[in-house]
Motif scaffolding. Structure first.
Motif, PDB file in Angstrom:
ATOM      1  N   MET A   1      46.433  34.817  55.692  1.00  0.00           N
ATOM      2  CA  MET A   1      45.174  35.420  55.222  1.00  0.00           C
ATOM      3  C   MET A   1      44.783  34.833  53.870  1.00  0.00           C
ATOM      4  N   LYS A   2      43.528  34.403  53.738  1.00  0.00           N
ATOM      5  CA  LYS A   2      43.028  33.953  52.445  1.00  0.00           C
ATOM      6  C   LYS A   2      42.589  35.156  51.629  1.00  0.00           C
ATOM      7  N   GLN A   3      43.023  35.184  50.369  1.00  0.00           N
ATOM      8  CA  GLN A   3      42.570  36.228  49.457  1.00  0.00           C
ATOM      9  C   GLN A   3      42.108  35.524  48.188  1.00  0.00           C
ATOM     10  N   LEU A   4      40.807  35.501  47.979  1.00  0.00           N
ATOM     11  CA  LEU A   4      40.202  34.709  46.910  1.00  0.00           C
ATOM     12  C   LEU A   4      39.663  35.620  45.820  1.00  0.00           C
ATOM     13  N   LYS A   5      39.419  35.026  44.668  1.00  0.00           N
ATOM     14  CA  LYS A   5      38.921  35.786  43.515  1.00  0.00           C
ATOM     15  C   LYS A   5      37.478  35.399  43.218  1.00  0.00           C
ATOM     16  N   LEU A   6      36.729  36.363  42.695  1.00  0.00           N
ATOM     17  CA  LEU A   6      35.323  36.159  42.371  1.00  0.00           C
ATOM     18  C   LEU A   6      34.995  36.940  41.108  1.00  0.00           C
ATOM     19  N   ASN A   7      34.204  36.337  40.261  1.00  0.00           N
ATOM     20  CA  ASN A   7      33.741  37.019  39.046  1.00  0.00           C
ATOM     21  C   ASN A   7      32.377  37.643  39.306  1.00  0.00           C
ATOM     22  N   VAL A   8      32.250  38.915  38.985  1.00  0.00           N
ATOM     23  CA  VAL A   8      30.979  39.619  39.160  1.00  0.00           C
ATOM     24  C   VAL A   8      30.633  40.334  37.859  1.00  0.00           C
ATOM     25  N   ILE A   9      29.345  40.645  37.713  1.00  0.00           N
ATOM     26  CA  ILE A   9      28.895  41.429  36.564  1.00  0.00           C
ATOM     27  C   ILE A   9      28.006  42.557  37.075  1.00  0.00           C
ATOM     28  N   ALA A  10      27.827  43.587  36.242  1.00  0.00           N
ATOM     29  CA  ALA A  10      26.944  44.690  36.609  1.00  0.00           C
ATOM     30  C   ALA A  10      25.499  44.206  36.596  1.00  0.00           C
ATOM     31  N   ARG A  11      24.726  44.679  37.525  1.00  0.00           N
ATOM     32  CA  ARG A  11      23.323  44.283  37.605  1.00  0.00           C
ATOM     33  C   ARG A  11      22.472  45.377  36.987  1.00  0.00           C
ATOM     34  N   GLU A  12      21.574  44.948  36.107  1.00  0.00           N
ATOM     35  CA  GLU A  12      20.657  45.892  35.458  1.00  0.00           C
ATOM     36  C   GLU A  12      19.293  45.811  36.121  1.00  0.00           C
ATOM     37  N   GLY A  13      18.716  46.971  36.357  1.00  0.00           N
ATOM     38  CA  GLY A  13      17.390  47.012  36.972  1.00  0.00           C
ATOM     39  C   GLY A  13      17.468  46.862  38.476  1.00  0.00           C
ATOM     40  N   GLN A  14      16.481  47.407  39.151  1.00  0.00           N
ATOM     41  CA  GLN A  14      16.392  47.327  40.598  1.00  0.00           C
ATOM     42  C   GLN A  14      14.969  46.975  40.994  1.00  0.00           C
ATOM     43  N   GLY A  15      14.788  46.622  42.253  1.00  0.00           N
ATOM     44  CA  GLY A  15      13.463  46.268  42.734  1.00  0.00           C
ATOM     45  C   GLY A  15      13.270  44.760  42.782  1.00  0.00           C
ATOM     46  N   ARG A  16      12.128  44.357  43.344  1.00  0.00           N
ATOM     47  CA  ARG A  16      11.852  42.941  43.555  1.00  0.00           C
ATOM     48  C   ARG A  16      11.711  42.165  42.254  1.00  0.00           C
ATOM     49  N   THR A  60      37.962  33.661  57.917  1.00  0.00           N
ATOM     50  CA  THR A  60      37.756  35.020  57.418  1.00  0.00           C
ATOM     51  C   THR A  60      38.643  35.207  56.201  1.00  0.00           C
ATOM     52  N   ALA A  61      38.082  35.732  55.119  1.00  0.00           N
ATOM     53  CA  ALA A  61      38.851  35.861  53.882  1.00  0.00           C
ATOM     54  C   ALA A  61      38.500  37.163  53.175  1.00  0.00           C
ATOM     55  N   LEU A  62      39.450  37.690  52.431  1.00  0.00           N
ATOM     56  CA  LEU A  62      39.213  38.841  51.568  1.00  0.00           C
ATOM     57  C   LEU A  62      38.975  38.340  50.153  1.00  0.00           C
ATOM     58  N   ILE A  63      38.139  39.066  49.421  1.00  0.00           N
ATOM     59  CA  ILE A  63      37.738  38.654  48.077  1.00  0.00           C
ATOM     60  C   ILE A  63      38.136  39.741  47.088  1.00  0.00           C
ATOM     61  N   GLU A  64      38.839  39.348  46.048  1.00  0.00           N
ATOM     62  CA  GLU A  64      39.254  40.273  44.989  1.00  0.00           C
ATOM     63  C   GLU A  64      38.364  40.077  43.770  1.00  0.00           C
ATOM     64  N   PHE A  65      38.020  41.157  43.099  1.00  0.00           N
ATOM     65  CA  PHE A  65      37.289  41.061  41.827  1.00  0.00           C
ATOM     66  C   PHE A  65      37.426  42.370  41.064  1.00  0.00           C
ATOM     67  N   ASP A  72      40.190  47.358  40.235  1.00  0.00           N
ATOM     68  CA  ASP A  72      40.284  46.244  41.189  1.00  0.00           C
ATOM     69  C   ASP A  72      39.615  46.631  42.502  1.00  0.00           C
ATOM     70  N   ALA A  73      38.975  45.655  43.111  1.00  0.00           N
ATOM     71  CA  ALA A  73      38.329  45.879  44.403  1.00  0.00           C
ATOM     72  C   ALA A  73      38.710  44.752  45.351  1.00  0.00           C
ATOM     73  N   ILE A  74      38.874  45.102  46.630  1.00  0.00           N
ATOM     74  CA  ILE A  74      39.089  44.126  47.702  1.00  0.00           C
ATOM     75  C   ILE A  74      37.930  44.280  48.676  1.00  0.00           C
ATOM     76  N   SER A  75      37.308  43.174  49.017  1.00  0.00           N
ATOM     77  CA  SER A  75      36.131  43.247  49.885  1.00  0.00           C
ATOM     78  C   SER A  75      36.057  41.996  50.756  1.00  0.00           C
ATOM     79  N   PHE A  76      35.127  42.021  51.665  1.00  0.00           N
ATOM     80  CA  PHE A  76      34.771  40.815  52.420  1.00  0.00           C
ATOM     81  C   PHE A  76      33.253  40.729  52.472  1.00  0.00           C
ATOM     82  N   ILE A  77      32.752  39.527  52.742  1.00  0.00           N
ATOM     83  CA  ILE A  77      31.304  39.318  52.777  1.00  0.00           C
ATOM     84  C   ILE A  77      30.762  39.871  54.091  1.00  0.00           C
ATOM     85  N   GLN A  78      29.935  40.888  53.989  1.00  0.00           N
ATOM     86  CA  GLN A  78      29.331  41.501  55.169  1.00  0.00           C
ATOM     87  C   GLN A  78      28.082  40.734  55.599  1.00  0.00           C
TER      88      GLN A  78
END
Length: 253
Positions: A1-16, A60-65, A72-78
């Protein structure tokens, strides 16, 4: 199983408008959601996400961030949404999973080996299922479902029920679902005669059909109604001579 890392940041604001501003700054709007967590608005750097997809390939891979709250969160791309014209990334859906809970996923099928029927009998390999649905714990998630076709002869097939089992993985598709088969090549079709081809020599013309230009009429055939006999030709036996042409009336003086 591949378990990869990704850097994410909080998103400010919503809408188009907020999403357009985010994309113009080189980031992709994203959302993290799961069975036991509230949705979290995130943003992902475009170059980093491209590198991640390159590493994942078709597997198919799981992503940690790290979530914005530090957990810590474990996810996959839906799902990945892209602009159909520019191919720009529009949005990413990340589905969070728990390490101790089973997940249902679609995993790609990977063909292993060369079928005997293809190599020695001129057969054709036909893959019916390119992905299969499975259920497993995150730690047991396979990158691919490998299907060895080396022993397949022409006319043989492999169904879900015939797949080699994977530890901790349950196949959710019907056991009768075909996965791959080795089939005989289709027989070549014989060429149809070209339309308008000349009739075989000696063949009688169709009823009512006029003879070809310059062609002699068939022996014993009656001339067409109103047709003049050929110059020097004798009238047919028993035929009445043609009526003489009517005399022209004298012109009035």
């Amino acid at each position: 199983m591949k378990q990869l890392k990704l850097n994410v940041i909080a998103r400010e604001g919503q809408g188009r408008s907020a999403s357009r501003r985010l994309r113009s700054s080189g980031k992709i709007p994203a959302i993290l959601y799961g069975k036991h967590t509230e949705p979290v608005q995130l943003a992902v750097d475009v170059p980093e996400f491209r590198r991640l997809l390159k590493v994942i390939g078709g597997s198919t891979a799981l992503i940690e961030f790290k979530r914005p709250d530090g957990r810590d969160a474990i996810s996959f791309i839906q799902e990945i949404q892209r602009n159909p014209l520019t191919d720009e990334y529009l949005h990413i859906d990340l589905r969070e999973v728990a390490a101790n809970e089973t997940i249902d996923l679609q995993v790609g099928v990977r063909i292993v080996g060369e079928a005997d029927g293809v190599k020695n009998e001129g057969g054709i390999l036909n893959v019916s299922a390119h992905v299969l649905r499975i259920r497993c714990l995150p730690k047991d998630l396979p990158e691919f479902i490998d299907v060895d076709v080396a022993a397949l002869k022409t006319g043989d097939s492999i169904h879900v029920a015939g797949l080699v089992g994977i530890a901790g993985v349950e196949f959710l598709d019907s056991p009768k679902q075909p996965v791959v088969a080795c089939v005989a090549p289709a027989a070549e079709e014989t060429a149809a005669p070209v339309g308008g081809a000349a009739a075989a020599e000696g063949a009688a013309p169709a009823a009512g059909a006029a003879p070809a230009a310059g062609a002699a009429p068939a022996a014993g055939a009656a001339p067409a109604a109103g047709a003049k006999p050929a110059a020097g030709a004798k009238p047919a036996a028993g035929a009445k001579p043609a009526a003489p042409a009517a005399a022209k009336a004298p012109a009035k003086k």
